[in-house]
Design a protein around this motif. Structure first.
Motif, PDB file in Angstrom:
ATOM      1  N   GLN A  63      -6.651 -14.449  40.499  1.00  0.00           N
ATOM      2  CA  GLN A  63      -8.052 -13.782  41.074  1.00  0.00           C
ATOM      3  C   GLN A  63      -8.039 -12.202  41.164  1.00  0.00           C
ATOM      4  OE1 GLN A  63      -8.352 -15.620  45.140  1.00  0.00           O
ATOM      5  NE2 GLN A  63      -9.695 -17.131  44.251  1.00  0.00           N
ATOM      6  N   ALA A  64      -6.863 -11.579  40.849  1.00  0.00           N
ATOM      7  CA  ALA A  64      -6.876 -10.127  40.644  1.00  0.00           C
ATOM      8  C   ALA A  64      -7.410  -9.796  39.351  1.00  0.00           C
ATOM      9  CB  ALA A  64      -5.502  -9.710  40.891  1.00  0.00           C
ATOM     10  N   SER A  65      -7.238 -10.791  38.457  1.00  0.00           N
ATOM     11  CA  SER A  65      -7.753 -10.528  36.967  1.00  0.00           C
ATOM     12  C   SER A  65      -9.080 -11.390  36.448  1.00  0.00           C
ATOM     13  CB  SER A  65      -6.953 -10.697  36.081  1.00  0.00           C
ATOM     14  OG  SER A  65      -6.434 -12.359  36.329  1.00  0.00           O
ATOM     15  N   LYS A 311     -15.639 -18.952  51.186  1.00  0.00           N
ATOM     16  CA  LYS A 311     -16.770 -20.173  50.953  1.00  0.00           C
ATOM     17  C   LYS A 311     -16.546 -20.837  49.653  1.00  0.00           C
ATOM     18  CE  LYS A 311     -19.248 -19.435  54.710  1.00  0.00           C
ATOM     19  NZ  LYS A 311     -20.681 -18.867  54.512  1.00  0.00           N
ATOM     20  N   ALA A 312     -15.943 -20.233  48.613  1.00  0.00           N
ATOM     21  CA  ALA A 312     -15.765 -20.813  47.385  1.00  0.00           C
ATOM     22  C   ALA A 312     -14.573 -21.969  47.647  1.00  0.00           C
ATOM     23  CB  ALA A 312     -15.533 -20.088  46.335  1.00  0.00           C
ATOM     24  N   ALA A 313     -13.688 -21.559  48.471  1.00  0.00           N
ATOM     25  CA  ALA A 313     -12.601 -22.627  48.487  1.00  0.00           C
ATOM     26  C   ALA A 313     -13.010 -23.792  49.493  1.00  0.00           C
ATOM     27  CB  ALA A 313     -11.388 -21.884  49.235  1.00  0.00           C
ATOM     28  N   GLU A 314     -13.700 -23.457  50.660  1.00  0.00           N
ATOM     29  CA  GLU A 314     -14.386 -24.066  51.282  1.00  0.00           C
ATOM     30  C   GLU A 314     -15.149 -25.408  50.951  1.00  0.00           C
ATOM     31  OE1 GLU A 314     -16.603 -24.315  55.719  1.00  0.00           O
ATOM     32  OE2 GLU A 314     -16.978 -22.767  54.477  1.00  0.00           O
ATOM     33  N   GLU A 315     -15.907 -24.939  49.891  1.00  0.00           N
ATOM     34  CA  GLU A 315     -16.764 -25.824  49.085  1.00  0.00           C
ATOM     35  C   GLU A 315     -16.166 -26.661  48.364  1.00  0.00           C
ATOM     36  OE1 GLU A 315     -20.607 -25.704  45.725  1.00  0.00           O
ATOM     37  OE2 GLU A 315     -19.720 -23.818  46.958  1.00  0.00           O
ATOM     38  N   LEU A 316     -14.871 -26.366  47.612  1.00  0.00           N
ATOM     39  CA  LEU A 316     -14.242 -27.010  46.533  1.00  0.00           C
ATOM     40  C   LEU A 316     -13.002 -27.982  47.385  1.00  0.00           C
ATOM     41  CD1 LEU A 316     -13.799 -27.830  43.761  1.00  0.00           C
ATOM     42  CD2 LEU A 316     -12.192 -25.717  43.573  1.00  0.00           C
ATOM     43  N   TYR A 317     -12.792 -27.687  48.615  1.00  0.00           N
ATOM     44  CA  TYR A 317     -11.684 -28.195  49.132  1.00  0.00           C
ATOM     45  C   TYR A 317     -11.653 -29.734  49.250  1.00  0.00           C
ATOM     46  CZ  TYR A 317      -7.994 -29.359  52.474  1.00  0.00           C
ATOM     47  OH  TYR A 317      -6.799 -29.968  53.021  1.00  0.00           O
ATOM     48  N   PRO A 318     -12.916 -30.177  49.694  1.00  0.00           N
ATOM     49  CA  PRO A 318     -13.095 -31.929  50.077  1.00  0.00           C
ATOM     50  C   PRO A 318     -12.760 -32.545  48.795  1.00  0.00           C
ATOM     51  CG  PRO A 318     -14.909 -30.549  51.037  1.00  0.00           C
ATOM     52  CD  PRO A 318     -14.172 -29.635  50.298  1.00  0.00           C
ATOM     53  N   TRP A 327      -9.182 -25.892  41.417  1.00  0.00           N
ATOM     54  CA  TRP A 327      -8.843 -25.848  42.730  1.00  0.00           C
ATOM     55  C   TRP A 327      -7.405 -24.640  42.494  1.00  0.00           C
ATOM     56  CZ3 TRP A 327      -9.631 -25.557  47.473  1.00  0.00           C
ATOM     57  CH2 TRP A 327      -8.596 -25.279  48.568  1.00  0.00           C
ATOM     58  N   GLU A 328      -6.648 -24.583  41.859  1.00  0.00           N
ATOM     59  CA  GLU A 328      -5.550 -23.745  41.504  1.00  0.00           C
ATOM     60  C   GLU A 328      -6.000 -22.312  41.328  1.00  0.00           C
ATOM     61  OE1 GLU A 328      -1.450 -25.761  39.896  1.00  0.00           O
ATOM     62  OE2 GLU A 328      -3.107 -25.558  38.419  1.00  0.00           O
ATOM     63  N   LYS A 329      -7.179 -22.241  41.104  1.00  0.00           N
ATOM     64  CA  LYS A 329      -7.902 -20.767  40.922  1.00  0.00           C
ATOM     65  C   LYS A 329      -8.540 -20.284  42.047  1.00  0.00           C
ATOM     66  CE  LYS A 329      -8.073 -21.575  35.841  1.00  0.00           C
ATOM     67  NZ  LYS A 329      -8.896 -21.719  34.749  1.00  0.00           N
ATOM     68  N   THR A 330      -8.722 -21.302  42.840  1.00  0.00           N
ATOM     69  CA  THR A 330      -9.558 -21.100  44.074  1.00  0.00           C
ATOM     70  C   THR A 330      -8.630 -21.155  45.458  1.00  0.00           C
ATOM     71  OG1 THR A 330     -11.146 -22.123  43.055  1.00  0.00           O
ATOM     72  CG2 THR A 330     -11.444 -21.672  45.361  1.00  0.00           C
ATOM     73  N   GLY A 331      -7.850 -22.011  45.710  1.00  0.00           N
ATOM     74  CA  GLY A 331      -6.999 -22.129  46.904  1.00  0.00           C
ATOM     75  C   GLY A 331      -5.574 -22.744  46.479  1.00  0.00           C
ATOM     76  N   SER A 332      -4.645 -22.837  47.582  1.00  0.00           N
ATOM     77  CA  SER A 332      -3.213 -23.312  47.142  1.00  0.00           C
ATOM     78  C   SER A 332      -2.765 -23.851  48.349  1.00  0.00           C
ATOM     79  CB  SER A 332      -2.514 -22.032  46.897  1.00  0.00           C
ATOM     80  OG  SER A 332      -2.335 -21.143  47.842  1.00  0.00           O
ATOM     81  N   ASP A 333      -3.342 -24.626  49.406  1.00  0.00           N
ATOM     82  CA  ASP A 333      -2.783 -25.294  50.302  1.00  0.00           C
ATOM     83  C   ASP A 333      -3.640 -25.910  51.110  1.00  0.00           C
ATOM     84  OD1 ASP A 333      -0.709 -26.001  52.414  1.00  0.00           O
ATOM     85  OD2 ASP A 333       0.361 -24.296  51.797  1.00  0.00           O
ATOM     86  N   SER A 341      -5.948 -19.844  50.704  1.00  0.00           N
ATOM     87  CA  SER A 341      -6.690 -18.752  50.244  1.00  0.00           C
ATOM     88  C   SER A 341      -6.371 -17.383  50.252  1.00  0.00           C
ATOM     89  CB  SER A 341      -8.313 -18.970  50.800  1.00  0.00           C
ATOM     90  OG  SER A 341      -8.863 -17.830  50.345  1.00  0.00           O
ATOM     91  N   ALA A 342      -6.110 -16.915  49.227  1.00  0.00           N
ATOM     92  CA  ALA A 342      -5.725 -15.358  48.934  1.00  0.00           C
ATOM     93  C   ALA A 342      -6.717 -14.676  49.655  1.00  0.00           C
ATOM     94  CB  ALA A 342      -5.314 -14.994  47.489  1.00  0.00           C
TER      95      ALA A 342
END
Length: 363
Positions: A63-65, A311-318, A327-333, A341-342
């Motif tokens: 996400q830093a890049s 919000k991006a992680a929340e939307e994708l999580y389900p 998901w690996e580019k959005t969240g990690s647990d 979420s970073a």
């Protein structure tokens, strides 16, 4: 008359030279560096797994890049690398050094990175973060503070249940493990609190060896951040959370002889954009209620973490399993770890720092 003027000029010149030598040797003016401060501002970060930090470093790296998120992390970057802070230090169990990415669980990061960054900007003094956190530890039991002893009736019930558990396990696995004693069960209450105090005490005692750059400096315990709550949702522990949290705040202040020690509480927020219900709502109300009570309103702040949700992680999580690559580019647990979420962890760290700055003020 001329002799007196000559002597006065000589004294002035000698005094100026002496002052220059002193400033040069102590503040390193020859290299235009600021004079190092004599006091280290210490912040204790305590709690359970979410204070440990569960956002994967690999997610931070991506996400830093990534074009859509890189600006969010830009202040924590030094070119293509993560910023390593010259004047902010951290001790997390057996790890210590300058604050940078990766001081969470293995290969992960938590709220400490952004929190430390902002506190470092706030203070002229060097800053030291001491993280004391262990996953799955409740305030009701593990973090129970000394002035809040568990009732004998609760100890008796707990002992009976643990004895039954050992007996059942022995029968099931053909073992002969000894049952716990009453004293052993009693020691389970407050053991995380005691470990927390030991971590702080030992870190400050060994400051010179763990952090050579801080050798010889005084230390000031400046604030306490509490990020915990998940394991108090069970067996009715949530109903005592308000009382137990008040006792914790009082006891850490006694422990470090700081009657008004600034405290920031990161309020449970795993409900994300939904309304909290049940035990989680009870704990949230307790955390906010303590901070807003007449007794603590001038020295305690509550940071609502649910409103900071990514919000991006929340939307994708389900459906993260069906969209694993994204998901690996959005969240990690999982959700109970703030989806790893970073962005969410960084926001929480920043808002906790802002709340702490409001309490401690400027140097």
């Amino acid at each position: 008359m001329m002799l007196q003027r000559h002597l006065s000029r000589t004294r002035l010149l000698l005094g100026s030279l002496a002052l220059l030598v002193f400033l040069t040797s102590h503040c390193n003016l020859l290299t235009n560096q600021a004079c190092a401060q004599d006091t280290v501002q210490v912040y204790i970060l305590a709690g359970q797994s979410n204070m440990e930090g569960k956002a994967k470093n690999s997610l931070f790296d991506h996400q830093a890049s990534a074009p859509e998120t890189k600006e969010f992390f830009a202040h924590l970057r030094d070119g293509e690398k993560w910023l390593e802070m010259d004047d902010v230090f951290i001790n997390y169990l057996n790890r210590n050094g300058h604050l940078t990415l990766g001081y969470g669980s293995r290969d992960r990061t938590g709220i400490e990175y952004e929190f430390g960054y902002r506190m470092g900007k706030q203070h002229k003094d060097p800053v030291l973060l001491i993280k004391t956190c262990w996953g799955g530890h409740s305030l009701y039991k593990k973090f129970r503070s000394p002035s809040n002893p568990v009732p004998d009736s609760v100890l008796k019930q707990d002992l009976e249940q643990q004895v039954k558990n050992v007996q059942r396990n022995n029968e099931k696995k053909d073992r002969n493990d000894p049952a716990p004693t009453a004293d052993e069960v009693r020691q389970q209450y407050g053991d995380s609190y005691r470990m927390m105090v030991d971590e702080v005490t030992n870190t400050l005692k060994e400051l010179d060896t763990r952090f050579p750059e801080l050798a010889g400096k005084k230390t000031n315990i400046a604030g306490f951040v509490w990020f915990q709550g998940w394991n108090d949702q069970y067996n009715g522990a949530e109903t005592e959370y308000d009382h137990n949290l008040r006792m914790l705040v009082d006891d850490i202040r006694k422990e470090w002889k700081k009657p008004k020690l600034p405290v920031v509480i990161a309020v449970m927020g795993q409900n994300m954009s939904q309304e909290a219900k049940g035990a989680m709502k009870v704990i949230q109300d307790a955390q906010i209620g303590v901070a807003e009570s007449d007794e603590y309103k001038d020295s305690v702040r509550a940071v609502r973490t649910a409103v900071l949700v990514d919000k991006a992680a929340e939307e994708l999580y389900p459906n993260w399993r069906q969209n694993f690559e994204k998901w690996e580019k959005t969240g990690s647990d999982f959700a109970y770890h703030y989806m790893g979420s970073a962005i969410w962890m960084t926001r929480i760290g920043g808002h906790c720092a802002d709340a702490m700055i409001e309490l401690v003020g400027k140097d």
